[in-house]
Structure formats: structure tokens, C-alpha cells
Design a protein around this motif. Structure first.
Motif, PDB file in Angstrom:
ATOM      1  N   PRO A 272      85.441  20.177  40.271  1.00 44.24           N
ATOM      2  CA  PRO A 272      86.508  20.084  39.254  1.00 44.24           C
ATOM      3  C   PRO A 272      87.702  20.915  39.686  1.00 44.24           C
ATOM      4  O   PRO A 272      87.554  21.871  40.454  1.00 44.24           O
ATOM      5  N   PRO A 273      88.914  20.573  39.235  1.00 47.41           N
ATOM      6  CA  PRO A 273      90.071  21.397  39.576  1.00 47.41           C
ATOM      7  C   PRO A 273      89.954  22.778  38.941  1.00 47.41           C
ATOM      8  O   PRO A 273      89.366  22.943  37.874  1.00 47.41           O
ATOM      9  N   LYS A 274      90.519  23.778  39.617  1.00 52.12           N
ATOM     10  CA  LYS A 274      90.460  25.136  39.079  1.00 52.12           C
ATOM     11  C   LYS A 274      91.261  25.260  37.790  1.00 52.12           C
ATOM     12  O   LYS A 274      90.933  26.042  36.908  1.00 52.12           O
ATOM     13  N   ASP A 275      92.352  24.483  37.696  1.00 52.79           N
ATOM     14  CA  ASP A 275      93.198  24.526  36.505  1.00 52.79           C
ATOM     15  C   ASP A 275      93.606  23.092  36.165  1.00 52.79           C
ATOM     16  O   ASP A 275      94.253  22.420  36.968  1.00 52.79           O
ATOM     17  N   ILE A 276      93.201  22.613  34.994  1.00 51.03           N
ATOM     18  CA  ILE A 276      93.545  21.241  34.608  1.00 51.03           C
ATOM     19  C   ILE A 276      94.898  21.177  33.902  1.00 51.03           C
ATOM     20  O   ILE A 276      95.328  20.108  33.472  1.00 51.03           O
ATOM     21  N   ASN A 277      95.582  22.334  33.789  1.00 52.53           N
ATOM     22  CA  ASN A 277      96.898  22.383  33.132  1.00 52.53           C
ATOM     23  C   ASN A 277      96.832  21.751  31.737  1.00 52.53           C
ATOM     24  O   ASN A 277      97.574  20.825  31.428  1.00 52.53           O
ATOM     25  N   TRP A 278      95.971  22.292  30.919  1.00 49.70           N
ATOM     26  CA  TRP A 278      95.752  21.748  29.580  1.00 49.70           C
ATOM     27  C   TRP A 278      97.021  21.837  28.733  1.00 49.70           C
ATOM     28  O   TRP A 278      97.520  22.934  28.458  1.00 49.70           O
ATOM     29  N   PRO A 279      97.587  20.702  28.324  1.00 47.49           N
ATOM     30  CA  PRO A 279      98.861  20.746  27.591  1.00 47.49           C
ATOM     31  C   PRO A 279      98.718  20.781  26.074  1.00 47.49           C
ATOM     32  O   PRO A 279      99.723  20.838  25.369  1.00 47.49           O
ATOM     33  N   TYR A 280      97.483  20.738  25.576  1.00 46.18           N
ATOM     34  CA  TYR A 280      97.290  20.559  24.134  1.00 46.18           C
ATOM     35  C   TYR A 280      96.683  21.782  23.458  1.00 46.18           C
ATOM     36  O   TYR A 280      95.958  21.650  22.472  1.00 46.18           O
ATOM     37  N   TRP A 281      96.962  22.959  23.994  1.00 47.96           N
ATOM     38  CA  TRP A 281      96.419  24.155  23.356  1.00 47.96           C
ATOM     39  C   TRP A 281      97.071  24.328  21.982  1.00 47.96           C
ATOM     40  O   TRP A 281      98.172  23.859  21.726  1.00 47.96           O
ATOM     41  N   VAL A 282      96.371  25.040  21.113  1.00 51.22           N
ATOM     42  CA  VAL A 282      96.795  25.158  19.716  1.00 51.22           C
ATOM     43  C   VAL A 282      96.899  26.624  19.329  1.00 51.22           C
ATOM     44  O   VAL A 282      95.984  27.406  19.557  1.00 51.22           O
ATOM     45  N   GLY A 283      98.038  26.987  18.767  1.00 47.82           N
ATOM     46  CA  GLY A 283      98.259  28.302  18.177  1.00 47.82           C
ATOM     47  C   GLY A 283      98.914  28.120  16.822  1.00 47.82           C
ATOM     48  O   GLY A 283      99.089  26.990  16.349  1.00 47.82           O
ATOM     49  N   ASN A 284      99.316  29.193  16.209  1.00 41.75           N
ATOM     50  CA  ASN A 284      99.936  29.091  14.884  1.00 41.75           C
ATOM     51  C   ASN A 284     101.227  28.275  14.926  1.00 41.75           C
ATOM     52  O   ASN A 284     101.507  27.478  14.031  1.00 41.75           O
ATOM     53  N   GLY A 285     102.029  28.483  15.974  1.00 46.45           N
ATOM     54  CA  GLY A 285     103.266  27.718  16.097  1.00 46.45           C
ATOM     55  C   GLY A 285     103.005  26.236  16.268  1.00 46.45           C
ATOM     56  O   GLY A 285     103.690  25.390  15.661  1.00 46.45           O
ATOM     57  N   GLN A 286     101.996  25.909  17.080  1.00 47.41           N
ATOM     58  CA  GLN A 286     101.658  24.495  17.289  1.00 47.41           C
ATOM     59  C   GLN A 286     101.138  23.855  16.006  1.00 47.41           C
ATOM     60  O   GLN A 286     101.426  22.686  15.739  1.00 47.41           O
TER      61      GLN A 286
END
Length: 476
Positions: A272-286
Motif C-alpha cells: 500500500p502507499p505510505k500516504d494515500i493523501n486522504w482528502p476527506y478528513w473531518v474536524g469542527n470546521g469541516q
């Protein structure tokens, strides 16, 4: 309302989206290193035939709008009448240029007539001076069709249909991106679990060599080595099953991952890639952004645009209940030689009036459309509530997924510590192989559960974006 011509396209899209694995295997593939999430999405929305088919639907909607606009194109017509036998030999030629105007259902026109020969008295209106007659005029509606008519309604609804297709396309593409990314993270989970089990197996293989040496020296009974090998075999079986699962997801992922030429690309699924560059992380702002996006959800846009279509039809039905009163005015002048009665400037004004008694059809159509308005209002409310509920459910799942990740991480760390301690006790002769194997199995299970929990958190974040229809913007 989305035009009927789009329905067949939607059916084709549904069939395309449910392509079987057998068909996927039959397609040509190229093998490439695993992409990042963003790389996968870009290939899907730019090169996948499913999305290209959606784009064609947008072009068709634009063409429908242009077709509706064409009803206001200017046009030229010519009429010629000639008596070829009998006492009279009059010939008349008329050319007219007409330019429709949207306001007042109006049109302006310019006309040129010229006649030659003799006409009977009852056809005297055909006659002109030798140079012909030129005229300009205007026609408009004063009551029915003044504010709205079929042509203007068709034009407005064609514009709404184009916007409707944009919203529908956005919904379709978001759902498609969700399927592709879900397949990606399923492959990613299996690949991570394989790495974890392989690492533990490598450590166990080294330990096997040490046990063999101790058995050969007589420090351990052979049954101890047999028990260890049995446990090692179980781990290898687990690894084989994980590889089978990983390869299955890699093959399914190739349906979504496309080259610039549109060909499917198979994933090199060994790492697997070391970093999949996840674009859908969630925080309070999101979360605030996602909640706000619910109000502009494409499913709601489709329904709101449908309401506007029906509103236009209701206005057209109200228009049909009005009396019809049309005005025509023109100024004409003949030039050249001929009868004195044709000389000078002639001004004409005409009014036509009509109204059907009863008008049951228009009343019934209006009542039907008003009922449709109420139906769409109820459906819109229901859809708004359903979208909000799905988002709240996804939000609860996301919150639970975060807690589970924390607990599973602690569990994996504890299982690793217990396994390490048990190995130390076994080497010191304070434990037996049965307990050691059990600890090793628990370590593997705990590690796999931790990986699953982390991937489940990715799935929960992905679901939040899906319910808000923010996985991909169609106008991006």
C-alpha cells in the motif's frame, strides 16, 4: 423537468455502474503503482466512460435549451398566386420578414407585395401600384399570452431542465466517486493487514529457527516445536486469505481507475502507499461546511427546479383561462403608377377576440398542476428530512468510529506487550507453548482490528462527505 431524452441515458448509466466482475476481467488493463485517493478520483471524473456519458447528457440538455430558443428566430416567407386560365390574369407575389419578440407574445414584420395583370373586384385587395406595396407592422397579445405563452414556457423550462441535469449529474458523480473510493479503502485495509501479519510472521520465522536449535540440543520437547509450527501455519493461512481479499479488491478497483485513454488500470497490490493523501478528513470546521452544504444538496436542487417547472405550467394554465384579445397594426404605402385608389399611406388596426365558454380543460389542467405543486412540496420536505437524518446517522457513526480507534489502538498495544512478556516467560521456562501461541494469535487479531478501526474511521468520514454530496463538485 428533466427531458424525456435523458431517461434512457440514466438507464444506460445504471447498467454501466453495475458491470459484473466477469466483464471487468475481459477488458484490457495496464498495471501501475497504486494511486493516491485524489489521483483515483481525477482519473474517474476525467476518463471513466460512466462520467463521460453523464457529460453527454449535459450537452443534450444544452441542445434542448437552444432548440427552445429557436422558436424566437426570425424567418422569411414568400407566397405567389397566379391565375393561369380564365378571363382574369392577375398575379400577386408577397414576401414577408417576421421577427418574433418574447414580450407580449409580439412580432414585428415587414412585407412587400407586388401585383400584375387584372383581378376581379372581389380580389381587389391583391392589386398594387406598379412599384409594389411596402408595409411594416406589429402584432401582439393584449390578454391571453401577453405575460406568458407556450413558447416562453418551453424556453424557461428548457433552462430549468439544463440546471436540473447539472444537479442530477453532480449527484450521480458523487455517488460514483463514493463507490470508487470505498473500493480503494477496502483494498487499502487488506494491504495494511497483510503488511502487519507479514511482519509478525517474519519475527515468528526467526523464532522458529531458534526453537529448532533448542529441540535438536534436547532443551525442548519436539511437541513444542510442532505446536509452534501449527500456530505458524494458521498465521500463514490468515495471510493467504488476506492476499486473496486484497487481490479481489485490487481487481474491482481497476474498474474505477482509468488511464487517460479510458483503459482500466490494475493495481500493483503488493504494497500500500505510505500516504494515500486522504482528502476527506473531518474536524469542527469541516462539520460546519458539511452541514451548510445540506441546504444546497443536489437532490434538493433537482426537486426545487422541478417546482419551478410546475409553477411555469400553472402560470400557463392560468393564462389559458383569459380571453384571447390580439392586436395587429400596420402601415403600408404603394409606389409607382396605377389606380388612384392605391395611392397614399394606408394604416390598418385589427383586433381579434375569442373565449371558449366553460373552459373545462384549462380549469382541470390548472387543478391538476396545483395538486402537483402540493405533492412536490411534501416530497421536498420529506427529502430534506431524510437527508438531514442520514447525515446525523453518519455523524453518530463517525463519533463512535473515533472512540473505537482509540480503544483498538490501546488493545493492540496491550496485546503486543502481553505477547512480548509471554515470549520472555517462555524463554525462561515459566510458560508453555499453548499460552505463547494464544498470545501471538491475540496480537495478530488485535493488530488487524486496529487497522480495521482506522479504516472504518475513513469510511465514516467518507460517508459524511457523501451525504453532503461534497465528494466531488460537478463544476469543479
Amino acid at each position: 423537468m428533466v427531458a424525456r431524452s435523458f431517461i434512457s441515458l440514466l438507464l444506460a448509466l445504471a447498467l454501466l455502474g453495475s458491470v459484473s466482475s466477469a466483464k471487468v476481467l475481459a477488458q484490457s488493463q495496464t498495471t501501475q503503482p497504486a494511486p493516491s485517493i485524489e489521483g483515483l478520483i481525477e482519473s474517474m471524473v476525467n476518463y471513466h466512460p460512466y462520467v463521460l456519458a453523464i457529460n453527454e447528457g449535459n450537452y443534450q440538455a444544452a441542445a434542448e435549451l437552444e432548440i427552445a430558443r429557436s422558436s424566437f428566430d426570425p424567418f422569411i416567407e414568400q407566397k405567389t398566386k397566379s391565375r393561369v386560365s380564365g378571363y382574369y390574369d392577375g398575379t400577386n407575389l408577397t414576401q414577408r420578414f417576421t421577427n418574433p419578440i418574447e414580450d407580449y407574445n409580439a412580432s414585428v414584420f415587414g412585407e412587400y407585395r407586388i401585383a400584375g395583370g387584372d383581378f376581379p373586384s372581389y380580389e381587389g385587395y391583391y392589386d398594387t401600384l406598379s412599384g409594389g406595396e411596402a408595409s411594416v407592422g406589429i402584432a401582439m397579445s393584449l390578454l391571453q399570452n401577453r405575460e406568458i405563452d407556450k413558447r416562453r414556457t418551453a424556453l424557461r423550462n428548457a433552462g430549468l431542465a439544463s440546471s436540473q441535469w447539472q444537479a442530477l449529474a453532480s449527484s450521480l458523480i458523487n455517488d460514483f466517486v463514493y463507490k470508487g473510493v470505498s473500493e480503494y479503502i477496502a483494498w487499502y485495509e487488506s494491504a495494511l493487514q497483510i503488511d502487519a501479519v507479514t511482519e509478525l510472521l517474519n519475527t515468528a520465522s526467526e523464532r522458529e529457527k531458534a526453537l529448532v536449535t533448542r529441540v535438536e540440543k534436547g532443551d525442548l520437547a519436539s511437541i513444542v516445536l510442532t505446536e509452534f509450527k501449527a500456530n505458524l501455519l494458521q498465521q500463514r493461512l490468515t495471510l493467504a486469505e488476506l492476499k486473496q481479499k486484497r487481490d479481489m479488491h485490487a481487481q474491482m478497483l481497476s474498474f474505477y481507475w482509468r488511464s487517460p485513454s479510458g483503459d482500466m488500470q490494475a493495481v500493483k497490490s503488493d504494497k500500500p502507499p505510505k500516504d494515500i493523501n486522504w482528502p476527506y478528513w473531518v474536524g469542527n470546521g469541516q462539520l460546519v461546511t458539511l452541514r451548510n452544504a445540506l441546504r444546497e444538496h443536489p437532490e434538493l436542487d433537482v426537486m426545487k427546479l422541478e417546482q419551478q417547472v410546475v409553477e411555469n405550467k400553472v402560470a400557463l394554465a392560468d393564462n389559458a383561462l383569459l380571453p384571447k384579445l390580439d392586436l395587429t397594426a400596420s402601415i403600408a404605402r404603394d409606389v409607382g403608377a396605377g389606380s388612384q385608389t392605391l395611392e397614399g399611406t394606408e394604416t390598418k388596426v385589427g383586433l381579434s377576440f375569442s373565449y371558449p365558454l366553460g373552459n373545462r380543460k384549462a380549469k382541470a389542467e390548472r387543478a391538476q398542476l396545483q395538486s402537483k405543486q402540493r405533492e412536490l412540496a411534501h416530497k421536498l420536505t420529506s427529502t430534506e428530512q431524510a437527508i438531514a437524518q442520514r447525515f446525523e446517522q453518519a455523524l453518530v457513526y463517525w463519533g463512535q468510529a473515533k472512540d473505537i480507534v482509540s480503544l483498538q489502538s490501546e488493545n493492540a498495544a496491550l496485546a503486543k506487550t502481553l505477547s512480548k512478556v509471554e515470549k520472555t516467560r517462555f524463554d525462561a521456562g515459566d510458560s508453555d507453548m499453548f499460552v505463547l501461541n494464544a498470545r501471538a494469535q491475540n496480537e495478530i487479531k488485535a493488530k488487524m482490528k486496529e487497522i480495521k478501526a482506522r479504516v472504518d474511521l475513513l469510511k465514516a468520514e467518507l460517508m459524511l462527505y457523501k451525504e453532503a454530496a461534497m465528494l466531488y463538485s460537478f463544476n469543479k
